[in-house]
Write a protein that holds these residues in place. Structure first.
Motif, PDB file in Angstrom:
ATOM      1  N   ALA A 106     -57.263  -4.484  82.110  1.00 28.34           N
ATOM      2  CA  ALA A 106     -57.800  -3.223  82.639  1.00 28.34           C
ATOM      3  C   ALA A 106     -57.790  -2.142  81.557  1.00 28.34           C
ATOM      4  N   ARG A 107     -56.711  -2.070  80.794  1.00 26.92           N
ATOM      5  CA  ARG A 107     -56.634  -1.072  79.719  1.00 26.92           C
ATOM      6  C   ARG A 107     -57.694  -1.337  78.654  1.00 26.92           C
ATOM      7  N   PHE A 108     -57.946  -2.618  78.398  1.00 32.13           N
ATOM      8  CA  PHE A 108     -58.984  -2.983  77.416  1.00 32.13           C
ATOM      9  C   PHE A 108     -60.350  -2.472  77.890  1.00 32.13           C
ATOM     10  N   ILE A 109     -60.638  -2.661  79.184  1.00 35.61           N
ATOM     11  CA  ILE A 109     -61.930  -2.212  79.742  1.00 35.61           C
ATOM     12  C   ILE A 109     -62.047  -0.688  79.646  1.00 35.61           C
ATOM     13  N   LEU A 110     -60.966   0.002  79.992  1.00 39.26           N
ATOM     14  CA  LEU A 110     -60.975   1.471  79.930  1.00 39.26           C
ATOM     15  C   LEU A 110     -61.178   1.967  78.495  1.00 39.26           C
ATOM     16  N   ARG A 111     -60.441   1.339  77.580  1.00 38.71           N
ATOM     17  CA  ARG A 111     -60.479   1.722  76.180  1.00 38.71           C
ATOM     18  C   ARG A 111     -61.879   1.595  75.593  1.00 38.71           C
ATOM     19  N   ASN A 112     -62.583   0.555  76.052  1.00 36.66           N
ATOM     20  CA  ASN A 112     -63.893   0.288  75.471  1.00 36.66           C
ATOM     21  C   ASN A 112     -65.049   0.873  76.268  1.00 36.66           C
ATOM     22  N   GLY A 113     -64.719   1.550  77.364  1.00 32.03           N
ATOM     23  CA  GLY A 113     -65.766   2.162  78.175  1.00 32.03           C
ATOM     24  C   GLY A 113     -66.741   1.166  78.762  1.00 32.03           C
ATOM     25  N   THR A 114     -66.291  -0.104  78.932  1.00 33.74           N
ATOM     26  CA  THR A 114     -67.179  -1.106  79.544  1.00 33.74           C
ATOM     27  C   THR A 114     -66.867  -1.231  81.029  1.00 33.74           C
ATOM     28  N   HIS A 115     -67.451  -2.247  81.685  1.00 35.19           N
ATOM     29  CA  HIS A 115     -67.205  -2.431  83.114  1.00 35.19           C
ATOM     30  C   HIS A 115     -66.618  -3.808  83.392  1.00 35.19           C
ATOM     31  N   ALA A 116     -65.853  -3.909  84.473  1.00 35.49           N
ATOM     32  CA  ALA A 116     -65.307  -5.201  84.863  1.00 35.49           C
ATOM     33  C   ALA A 116     -66.437  -6.056  85.424  1.00 35.49           C
ATOM     34  N   PRO A 117     -66.338  -7.395  85.298  1.00 36.19           N
ATOM     35  CA  PRO A 117     -67.357  -8.262  85.896  1.00 36.19           C
ATOM     36  C   PRO A 117     -67.483  -7.966  87.392  1.00 36.19           C
ATOM     37  N   LYS A 118     -68.720  -8.012  87.899  1.00 34.05           N
ATOM     38  CA  LYS A 118     -68.956  -7.624  89.304  1.00 34.05           C
ATOM     39  C   LYS A 118     -68.656  -8.748  90.295  1.00 34.05           C
ATOM     40  N   ASN A 119     -68.438  -9.971  89.763  1.00 40.18           N
ATOM     41  CA  ASN A 119     -68.261 -11.126  90.661  1.00 40.18           C
ATOM     42  C   ASN A 119     -66.813 -11.366  91.070  1.00 40.18           C
ATOM     43  N   ILE A 120     -65.905 -10.466  90.668  1.00 39.27           N
ATOM     44  CA  ILE A 120     -64.494 -10.657  91.028  1.00 39.27           C
ATOM     45  C   ILE A 120     -64.245 -10.091  92.429  1.00 39.27           C
ATOM     46  N   ARG A 121     -63.831 -10.961  93.351  1.00 41.65           N
ATOM     47  CA  ARG A 121     -63.655 -10.549  94.752  1.00 41.65           C
ATOM     48  C   ARG A 121     -62.249 -10.025  95.051  1.00 41.65           C
ATOM     49  N   GLY A 122     -61.316 -10.363  94.189  1.00 46.69           N
ATOM     50  CA  GLY A 122     -59.947  -9.895  94.417  1.00 46.69           C
ATOM     51  C   GLY A 122     -59.032 -10.376  93.308  1.00 46.69           C
ATOM     52  N   ILE A 123     -57.876  -9.717  93.204  1.00 53.32           N
ATOM     53  CA  ILE A 123     -56.889 -10.074  92.179  1.00 53.32           C
ATOM     54  C   ILE A 123     -55.597 -10.462  92.883  1.00 53.32           C
ATOM     55  N   ILE A 124     -55.062 -11.611  92.521  1.00 54.41           N
ATOM     56  CA  ILE A 124     -53.805 -12.065  93.114  1.00 54.41           C
ATOM     57  C   ILE A 124     -52.743 -12.058  92.029  1.00 54.41           C
ATOM     58  N   ALA A 125     -51.704 -11.248  92.237  1.00 53.15           N
ATOM     59  CA  ALA A 125     -50.687 -11.083  91.203  1.00 53.15           C
ATOM     60  C   ALA A 125     -49.337 -11.569  91.713  1.00 53.15           C
ATOM     61  N   GLU A 126     -48.623 -12.273  90.850  1.00 49.91           N
ATOM     62  CA  GLU A 126     -47.302 -12.786  91.214  1.00 49.91           C
ATOM     63  C   GLU A 126     -46.377 -12.787  90.004  1.00 49.91           C
ATOM     64  N   SER A 127     -45.084 -12.975  90.274  1.00 46.18           N
ATOM     65  CA  SER A 127     -44.052 -13.255  89.269  1.00 46.18           C
ATOM     66  C   SER A 127     -43.472 -12.063  88.515  1.00 46.18           C
ATOM     67  N   GLU A 128     -44.018 -10.885  88.681  1.00 39.61           N
ATOM     68  CA  GLU A 128     -43.449  -9.711  88.013  1.00 39.61           C
ATOM     69  C   GLU A 128     -43.519  -8.528  88.966  1.00 39.61           C
ATOM     70  N   ILE A 129     -42.700  -7.537  88.666  1.00 40.73           N
ATOM     71  CA  ILE A 129     -42.787  -6.268  89.376  1.00 40.73           C
ATOM     72  C   ILE A 129     -44.179  -5.679  89.200  1.00 40.73           C
ATOM     73  N   VAL A 130     -44.680  -5.034  90.252  1.00 42.33           N
ATOM     74  CA  VAL A 130     -45.946  -4.307  90.147  1.00 42.33           C
ATOM     75  C   VAL A 130     -45.626  -2.825  90.301  1.00 42.33           C
ATOM     76  N   TYR A 131     -46.148  -2.014  89.409  1.00 43.87           N
ATOM     77  CA  TYR A 131     -45.920  -0.584  89.506  1.00 43.87           C
ATOM     78  C   TYR A 131     -47.078   0.040  90.283  1.00 43.87           C
ATOM     79  N   PRO A 132     -46.785   0.925  91.261  1.00 47.42           N
ATOM     80  CA  PRO A 132     -47.854   1.488  92.108  1.00 47.42           C
ATOM     81  C   PRO A 132     -49.006   2.101  91.311  1.00 47.42           C
ATOM     82  N   LYS A 133     -48.688   2.812  90.250  1.00 44.91           N
ATOM     83  CA  LYS A 133     -49.766   3.434  89.473  1.00 44.91           C
ATOM     84  C   LYS A 133     -50.607   2.388  88.757  1.00 44.91           C
TER      85      LYS A 133
END
Ligand SMILES: [Zn+2]
Length: 452
Positions: free
Chosen positions: A207-234
């Motif tokens: 996400a930081r890479f996308i922001l840094r480069n002013g590009t956009h995330a692929p539009k075909n991603i329907r969701g992100i599933i995250a596991e195994s580490e703490i997630v920070y709300p921000k």
């Protein structure tokens, strides 16, 4: 062929059971848990020296178990107890074919070794699949995976592998340079409607890479599933904004004691009541029953019958919400703000990109003769691995550690091993696996964490 057939009959049956059981009323859940607890306590009492001694010391007989509250009569155990009693905790010979050896980083850099049933995967995968369905995932949808797998480059240097059976696209989490992230995202855009399965630290880097480069995330991603580490709300908020889809998270452990996930409408964790017996205990060992109060997650797993974990203190803490989710109606224990030892620690490669500790974490016998370990890093691309050895540590161990970690690090970071008698808490106090001395922009918001 659809993956549900390829994953086998036991997987399909587990899915059917789990899909149904998540809607059971509380009373039926309690009945089921009582029955499972009786079975696992009986097994532990009859087949292991450790639990027989422990139950006898408090005058507890598994047959007397009448209600869930009776569990309070038993002492809790923690990682040190497991380390000290490993050989007395198994219900059968660990050489049997249906027994696997497991390992995890655990708290305070001390590796935890244990034994577990080989058939756990089909049970575990059924629970995970049913959890992910709440985020819109359907078995058979392509999944882009960034979770610490060693992925070799093709002839163009592209680190991607494809598993056609489960439709999984693996990318290397050890090579998160700008150049590679660009290639990963470009490729993900071509795989059709899909989900990402990630470590929070890896998706945040993307996400930081996308922001840094002013590009956009692929539009075909329907969701992100995250596991195994703490997630920070921000961080969750930032990733959802950049990718324009939901950041769904699950919490669990390699020891398979407690599994919890969000639902269709809420990011709060719903504890799977048929997976293990969950308790939230305060500092004095009393159950936390007041919404808003925090407690330690204590689990008794139903899956591991090789080496039962009974009232195991996980070292993870959470806030109690209630016994029912108002948003979806499931009568599950609901918790939030999970915090624990699985922080987002990183090493810095020679090119300045990050390598997450979670991806490096070894789940085999790499650290079998190690009491404690921690990386110390002062220069990008180089680190010292400080090790507190146990008896029997020798050249073979050092070689194995260099070989196994080296396969993942792929020369992007080299390290030397330094034996030491103790590893003090770093000045930052929180460092567990990586005492990171390289000054850098703040990578992770320092506010409260809400998941693992
Ligand atoms: Zn819910």
């Amino acid at each position: 062929m659809h993956p549900k057939w390829l994953l086998g009959k036991s997987f399909r049956e587990n899915c059917k059971f789990v899909r149904n059981a998540q809607w059971w009323p509380a009373e039926r859940v309690r009945e089921y848990q009582l029955n499972e607890l009786r079975k696992i306590l009986m097994l532990a009492y009859e087949r292991t020296e450790f639990y027989r001694r422990m139950f006898d010391s408090v005058g507890f007989r598994p047959g007397d178990m009448k209600a869930l509250d009776d569990m309070n009569q038993l002492p809790t155990i923690d990682k040190q107890v497991v380390i000290d009693n490993l050989s007395d905790m198994c219900t059968k010979s660990v050489d049997d074919r249906d027994v696997d050896f497991g390992s995890t980083g655990g708290t305070s850099g001390t590796p935890l070794h244990f034994y577990i049933n080989t058939n756990r995967s089909s049970v575990e995968y059924a629970y995970l699949t049913m959890s992910w369905e709440r985020a819109g995932y359907k078995l058979g949808m392509p999944m882009a995976v960034l979770r610490g797998r060693i992925v070799n480059p093709d002839r163009n240097g592209f680190r991607h592998e494809y598993d056609p059976i489960l439709r999984l696209h693996y990318y290397s989490s050890f090579h998160m340079s700008d150049e590679n992230m660009k290639r990963y995202l470009k490729h993900i855009a071509t795989i059709g409607p899909c989900f990402l399965h990630v470590y929070p630290s890896n998706i945040a880097a993307l996400a930081r890479f996308i922001l840094r480069n002013g590009t956009h995330a692929p539009k075909n991603i329907r969701g992100i599933i995250a596991e195994s580490e703490i997630v920070y709300p921000k961080q969750r908020q930032m990733v959802e904004e950049v990718f324009g889809c939901r950041f769904f998270s699950c919490y669990g452990q390699s020891e398979k004691l407690v599994l919890a996930a969000g639902c269709e409408k809420s990011d709060d964790y719903h504890v799977w009541s048929t997976y293990g017996y969950f308790e939230l205990l305060d500092d004095n060992g009393n159950p936390v029953t007041t919404p808003g109060q925090r407690g330690e997650i204590v689990g008794t797993g139903f899956i591991n019958t090789v080496m039962p974990f009974i009232r195991y203190r996980t070292g993870d803490w959470a806030t109690y919400v209630g016994e029912r989710c108002e948003a979806c109606g499931r009568e599950h224990t609901v918790i939030r703000d999970i915090r624990g030892h699985r922080t987002q620690e990183v090493l810095i490669a020679a090119d300045g990109s990050e390598i997450s500790w979670t991806a490096l974490n070894m789940h085999d016998d790499t650290f079998i003769h190690v009491r404690q370990f921690q990386f110390l890093q002062e220069t990008p691309g180089q680190a010292v691995l400080r090790i507190v050895p146990v008896d029997g540590f020798g050249e073979d161990d050092a070689d194995r550690i260099h070989r196994n970690l080296g396969r993942k690090l792929d020369c992007r970071l080299t390290f030397t091993i330094e034996l030491t008698e103790a590893i003090p808490l770093s000045p930052r106090g929180k460092a567990i696996y990586v005492d990171q001395r390289i000054q850098q922009e703040k990578r992770v918001p320092s506010d409260s964490a809400d998941t693992i």
